[in-house]
Design a protein around this motif. Sequence first.
Motif, short mmCIF file in Angstrom:
data_model
loop_
_atom_site.label_atom_id
_atom_site.label_comp_id
_atom_site.label_asym_id
_atom_site.label_seq_id
_atom_site.Cartn_x
_atom_site.Cartn_y
_atom_site.Cartn_z
N THR A 110 0.83 -1.21 0.00
CA THR A 110 0.00 0.00 0.00
C THR A 110 0.85 1.25 0.00
O THR A 110 0.59 2.21 -0.75
CB THR A 110 -0.93 -0.01 1.23
OG1 THR A 110 -1.74 -1.19 1.21
CG2 THR A 110 -1.82 1.21 1.24
N VAL A 111 1.89 1.24 0.83
CA VAL A 111 2.77 2.42 0.90
C VAL A 111 3.47 2.65 -0.43
O VAL A 111 3.55 3.79 -0.92
CB VAL A 111 3.82 2.22 2.03
CG1 VAL A 111 4.89 3.31 1.95
CG2 VAL A 111 3.13 2.24 3.39
N ILE A 112 3.93 1.55 -1.05
CA ILE A 112 4.63 1.70 -2.34
C ILE A 112 3.66 2.20 -3.40
O ILE A 112 4.01 3.05 -4.24
CB ILE A 112 5.26 0.36 -2.74
CG1 ILE A 112 6.42 0.04 -1.80
CG2 ILE A 112 5.74 0.40 -4.18
CD1 ILE A 112 7.06 -1.31 -2.07
N LYS A 113 2.41 1.69 -3.39
CA LYS A 113 1.41 2.18 -4.35
C LYS A 113 1.14 3.67 -4.15
O LYS A 113 1.05 4.43 -5.11
CB LYS A 113 0.12 1.38 -4.21
CG LYS A 113 0.21 -0.04 -4.75
CD LYS A 113 -1.12 -0.76 -4.58
CE LYS A 113 -1.04 -2.20 -5.12
NZ LYS A 113 -2.31 -2.93 -4.93
N ASP A 114 1.01 4.07 -2.88
CA ASP A 114 0.78 5.50 -2.59
C ASP A 114 1.95 6.33 -3.05
O ASP A 114 1.79 7.41 -3.63
CB ASP A 114 0.54 5.69 -1.09
CG ASP A 114 -0.78 5.08 -0.64
OD1 ASP A 114 -1.64 4.83 -1.51
OD2 ASP A 114 -0.94 4.85 0.58
N ILE A 115 3.17 5.85 -2.79
CA ILE A 115 4.36 6.58 -3.21
C ILE A 115 4.40 6.68 -4.73
O ILE A 115 4.73 7.74 -5.30
CB ILE A 115 5.63 5.89 -2.67
CG1 ILE A 115 5.68 6.03 -1.15
CG2 ILE A 115 6.88 6.50 -3.30
CD1 ILE A 115 6.83 5.27 -0.51
N SER A 116 4.05 5.57 -5.42
CA SER A 116 4.06 5.57 -6.88
C SER A 116 3.03 6.56 -7.43
O SER A 116 3.31 7.31 -8.37
CB SER A 116 3.78 4.15 -7.39
OG SER A 116 3.73 4.13 -8.80
N ALA A 117 1.83 6.56 -6.81
CA ALA A 117 0.78 7.50 -7.26
C ALA A 117 1.22 8.94 -7.04
O ALA A 117 1.05 9.80 -7.91
CB ALA A 117 -0.52 7.21 -6.53
N ASN A 118 1.81 9.20 -5.87
CA ASN A 118 2.28 10.56 -5.58
C ASN A 118 3.41 10.96 -6.53
O ASN A 118 3.50 12.12 -6.95
CB ASN A 118 2.75 10.66 -4.13
CG ASN A 118 1.60 10.54 -3.14
OD1 ASN A 118 0.46 10.88 -3.49
ND2 ASN A 118 1.87 10.05 -1.94
N ALA A 119 4.26 9.98 -6.86
CA ALA A 119 5.36 10.28 -7.78
C ALA A 119 4.82 10.62 -9.17
O ALA A 119 5.32 11.55 -9.84
CB ALA A 119 6.31 9.09 -7.86
N ASN A 120 3.79 9.87 -9.61
CA ASN A 120 3.18 10.18 -10.92
C ASN A 120 2.54 11.56 -10.91
O ASN A 120 2.68 12.33 -11.87
CB ASN A 120 2.14 9.11 -11.27
CG ASN A 120 2.76 7.78 -11.59
OD1 ASN A 120 3.90 7.73 -12.07
ND2 ASN A 120 2.05 6.69 -11.33
N ALA A 121 1.83 11.87 -9.81
CA ALA A 121 1.22 13.20 -9.71
C ALA A 121 2.28 14.29 -9.73
O ALA A 121 2.13 15.34 -10.37
CB ALA A 121 0.37 13.28 -8.45
N LEU A 122 3.39 14.02 -9.02
CA LEU A 122 4.47 14.99 -8.97
C LEU A 122 5.11 15.16 -10.35
O LEU A 122 5.47 16.27 -10.75
CB LEU A 122 5.53 14.55 -7.94
CG LEU A 122 6.70 15.48 -7.72
CD1 LEU A 122 6.21 16.85 -7.21
CD2 LEU A 122 7.70 14.88 -6.73
N LEU A 123 5.22 14.04 -11.10
CA LEU A 123 5.79 14.11 -12.44
C LEU A 123 4.89 14.93 -13.35
O LEU A 123 5.38 15.77 -14.13
CB LEU A 123 5.97 12.69 -12.99
CG LEU A 123 6.55 12.58 -14.41
CD1 LEU A 123 7.94 13.22 -14.47
CD2 LEU A 123 6.61 11.13 -14.85
#
Length: 346
Positions: free
Chosen positions: A262-275
Motif C-alpha cells: 500500500t505504501v509503495i502504491k501510494d508513493i508511486s501514485a504521488n510520484a506520478n502526480a508529482l511528475l
Amino acid sequence: MEKRMSIKKKILAMIVGPILTLGIISVIFTLTRVKSAMVNEIQDALKGTAAATLAAYDQNTGDYIQASNGDIWKGSYNVSKSESLVDGIKRNTGMDVTFFYGSQRVMTSAVDKNGDRLLGSPAGDTVIDKVLNNGQNYFSKNVSLDGTLNYGYFMPVYQNGSDSSIVGMVFVGTNKAQKDVVINYLMITIGTAVFVIMLICAAFGIKMSSSITKSIRTSIGVVEKVSAGNLDVWVDEKLLKRSDEIGDLSRVTITLRDATKTVIKDISANANALLQAGNALKEVADKTNGTMNQVRTAVTMIVDNSSDQARNSQNTSEYMRTMGEDITETSREVDALDVNAASMQQ
C-alpha cells in the motif's frame, strides 16, 4: 565478534537442561527410596518371621534350661532337637532360622557346603552388645553364614515370665545376594523407565525447538524478501492458522507485506502526480520564458528608441544654442545699425 547463542540452543537449554537435571535427581531419589523401601520390607519380613519363630518356642510351657548333655530345653520341648521346626520355617519362607542360647548357636536351619548345620559358633560382638546386653532388636545388612552374606534380624529371647532376663536370641536371615538381585532389577527397571521418559521429553523438546526456529526463520525470510522489494511472497497456511505467538508473527508478517504494498502504491501514485505537476510547470516555465524573451526584445527596442531620442534631443539642444548665438549676434548687428542710422541722421 562475540558469538551469540541461537534461539534453538536457548530453547533446548531451557527444555532439555531442566529435564536432565530433574531426571537425574528423580533417578537418584527414586532409586534411593526404592532400595530403602525394599530393605525395609526385607527387615519387616525378617522381623515377622523372627517373632513367629520366637512364638513357636515360647508356646511351650516352662523355663529355658540347659541339660547336663548340653541340650537346651524349653519346659518339655528340646530346643536343640527342633530341626523340624527350623527346617519347616525355611521351606515356607526361604529364610534361615537360628536359635542362640546365650551367644552360642544351638539350633539352625543353615548348613555349610557339606550339608552340616552351622552349630556352636558364637554371635558377633555387636550383636551380643545390642541384643543380649541391651535387649534390643537388631537388623544387619551383612551377616555372614559360612561366608555367605545375609540380611539378618536378631530378637532377644526372655526367660519364661520375665521381661528382663535374656537367655538367648532368635536369628532369621535371608540370602543378601538373591535379594539384591531383585532390588537391583527393580532399580534398573525404574531407572530405565525414567531414562526413557527423559529421552522422550528431550526428543519432544528438540522437535518443538526445531519447529519454533523453523517458523521464525520462515518469517525472517519473508521479511528479508519484502525488504528486497519482493512483495509477492506468501506464508504457509499452517503458520497463519496457528494460535500461538508464531501464528501472530506470521500474520503480522503478511500485514507488513500488504502495508508495504500500500505504501509503495501510494508513493508511486504521488510520484506520478508529482511528475505530471513537473511537466505542467515546465510548460508554464517555457511559456514564461517565451514571454520574457518578448519583454526583453520590447525593452531593448525601448532602450534603443530612448537612446535615439536622447541623441536627437542633444542635437536639438545644439541647434537651439547655435540659433541663440546667431540671434544674439543679429541683435548686436541691429543695434549697430541703429547707432549708425542715428549718426547719419545727425
